[in-house]
Design an enzyme around this catalytic site. Structure first.
Site, PDB file in Angstrom:
ATOM      1  N   GLU A   1      -1.010   3.061   2.950  1.00 50.42           N
ATOM      2  CA  GLU A   1      -0.755   3.882   4.134  1.00 50.42           C
ATOM      3  C   GLU A   1      -1.495   3.294   5.327  1.00 50.42           C
ATOM      4  O   GLU A   1      -2.680   2.976   5.231  1.00 50.42           O
ATOM      5  CB  GLU A   1      -1.234   5.331   3.925  1.00 50.42           C
ATOM      6  CG  GLU A   1      -0.532   6.090   2.812  1.00 50.42           C
ATOM      7  CD  GLU A   1      -1.081   7.502   2.636  1.00 50.42           C
ATOM      8  OE1 GLU A   1      -1.768   7.997   3.560  1.00 50.42           O
ATOM      9  OE2 GLU A   1      -0.837   8.109   1.583  1.00 50.42           O
TER      10      GLU A   1
ATOM     11  N   GLU B   1      -5.380   9.297  -3.289  1.00 51.07           N
ATOM     12  CA  GLU B   1      -6.747   9.388  -2.771  1.00 51.07           C
ATOM     13  C   GLU B   1      -7.598  10.364  -3.597  1.00 51.07           C
ATOM     14  O   GLU B   1      -8.264  11.249  -3.049  1.00 51.07           O
ATOM     15  CB  GLU B   1      -6.729   9.791  -1.294  1.00 51.07           C
ATOM     16  CG  GLU B   1      -5.967   8.807  -0.421  1.00 51.07           C
ATOM     17  CD  GLU B   1      -6.048   9.139   1.075  1.00 51.07           C
ATOM     18  OE1 GLU B   1      -6.330  10.312   1.414  1.00 51.07           O
ATOM     19  OE2 GLU B   1      -5.863   8.211   1.883  1.00 51.07           O
TER      20      GLU B   1
END
Length: 486
Positions: free
Chosen positions: A272, A123
């Site tokens: 995720e 991220e």
């Protein structure tokens, strides 16, 4: 004939049970294995836990040698990772080649590790990072994939960048999935990354968290975070599609964003997705049970989303609770595991997606410290330093279960102090000196758990990890106790 038929049926049942995480049930399902814990289960124990539950894929956050060694010789499909703090180094091609040699091709042999992906960063384009990784992530991605190609493994091992869903959005004037585009400040960069991924036949990896839509937003429609059809549909006027959950809407916003730059058919991996079980009023076992079993039923049916029907490759987040994770995003960060800190299942989960909910198999042969707890000393006279000592305990131990709406929010002032003291005592491996707190604490052999609040006994760990200080939690709880003691 009858006996043969019975034996055949028994074999079928066993195959369904053992294969429910793969072809026999939910295909393409994996889990994230994070290791930010003060006391880690041995890697061999975790790998056996994966195998016992038929989990076929695992996503890592590094390429730590003991973890990789434990995975060697198994058929588990692995995504290794380069942490964000190593991205700068990977902008050097020689460094990238060396990383691939040490962490990928080193394990590329018969009986080695079945590596499928290399995650370049995690991220890195979060707005909260203030652009820290904007100029180095793409060069790192290019170098790693080119190094994989040069090493002769690029056809089977692909580099990708797990991204947060904040890299795309729909305009406020038309907040529907079909209007999705990449964030304006990184639009050109995202286009270049997508083009490179497509050129190398690598997937776009995205992390989607319906829980975060609820977190801190009481106006968000609660049922829209789940999959059981109780939410009022939101209609995309452009396509006429009715969306009944935020996961589908979020995923399809990405599909539209990819389509807007000419790559609407690009493979997408959900790196995720999950639901925490503590640390917030919406983070509990009941909601996690509802979320996972709703999602698994859809995955088993290969339903996909309205704009991308069919198979979706997904990694649950996460495998085991991590009590040393930063809680800057929220106290729930330490409670994402489908297994608790000791590898024991938290709730029934239907990994076949067929409505047959049961507890997963827990970790085997887990060794615990002695059955001793640290509690508030009822004979303590001077309570003037209680808040300071609680502050200290919660700075170096995990007290997130004490916060509002969490599992230990039921305790009184003395119970709160006992919980804080015990968590510190366990983190310190029950060292005698760690249960004193200026005479405010004492050791007991009686389990002092209450209701939903579990006073843990820590596991024996061959390696320990220093908990990152969490002064905010300690200060908040210290103030709270000061008020309670008035």
């Amino acid at each position: 004939m009858e006996r043969g038929y019975v034996m055949m049926m028994l074999v079928c049942v066993v195959m369904v049970v053992l294969g429910c995480w793969s072809g026999g049930g939910v295909e393409g399902l994996g889990v994230n294995w994070g290791t930010m814990a003060t006391h880690k289960l041995p890697p061999d124990t975790v790998v056996q836990l994966l195998k016992d539950n038929g989990i076929q894929k695992v996503k890592l956050f590094d390429a730590e040698q003991s973890t990789m060694s434990a995975l060697a010789g198994t058929s588990l499909e692995v995504m290794v990772a380069i942490p964000n703090d190593q991205l700068q180094a990977m902008t050097s091609y020689p460094r990238a080649k060396e990383w691939v040699r040490r962490n990928v091709t080193r394990y590329n042999f018969n009986g080695g590790v079945n590596i499928k992906y290399v995650a370049v960063g995690n991220e890195p384009f979060l707005t909260s990072y203030n652009g820290s990784f904007l100029n180095i992530t793409f060069p790192a991605l290019q170098n790693i994939q080119n190094a994989l190609n040069e090493a002769g493994v690029g056809d089977t091992i692909k580099a990708t960048v797990p991204l947060n869903a904040d890299v795309y959005n729909s305009p406020e004037t038309n907040p529907v999935p079909s209007a999705g585009t990449f964030r304006s400040d990184i639009s050109q960069l995202m286009t270049e990354i997508v083009q490179f991924l497509d050129k190398n036949k690598a997937p776009f990896t995205i992390n989607i968290y319906p829980f975060l839509s609820l977190y801190g937003n009481d106006d968000f429609p609660f049922n829209y975070a789940f999959f059981d059809g109780d939410a009022t549909p939101i209609v995309d006027a452009t396509t006429g599609i009715q969306y009944t959950n935020v996961f589908d809407a979020n995923f399809d916003t990405l599909v539209s964003s990819l389509k807007a730059v000419g790559y609407g058919d690009m493979a997408i991996v959900v790196g995720e997705v999950g639901w925490p079980t503590d640390g917030d009023k919406n983070a509990n076992v009941g909601n996690a049970y509802r979320f996972y079993n709703g999602l698994l039923a859809r995955l088993a049916a290969n339903k996909g989303t309205p704009l991308r029907p069919g198979f979706i490759e997904i990694y649950f987040f996460g495998l085991i609770d991590e009590d040393a994770k930063s809680i800057a995003p929220g106290s729930f960060e330490r409670h994402w595991g489908i297994f608790s800190y000791d590898g024991q299942p938290k709730f029934a989960i239907d990994v076949s997606g067929q409505g047959q909910n049961k507890l997963l198999m827990g970790a085997k042969n887990v060794q615990y410290l002695e059955k001793k707890w640290c509690m508030f000393n009822p004979n303590a006279k001077d309570l003037s330093k209680l808040a300071d000592n609680i502050n200290y305990a919660c700075t170096f131990a995990d007290c997130t279960a004490l916060e509002y709406g969490s599992s230990c929010n039921i305790l009184d002032a003395n119970g709160n102090a006992s919980y804080a003291f015990n968590m510190y005592y366990q983190v310190q491996n029950q060292d005698d000196l760690s249960c004193n707190f200026e005479g405010l604490a004492t050791v007991t052999t009686q389990n002092i758990s209450q209701g939903t609040c579990n006073f843990i006994i820590q596991i024996v760990s061959s390696s320990t990890f220093s908990l990152r200080p969490s002064p905010l939690v300690g200060i908040v709880l210290g103030v709270l106790f000061s008020i309670l003691l008035l």
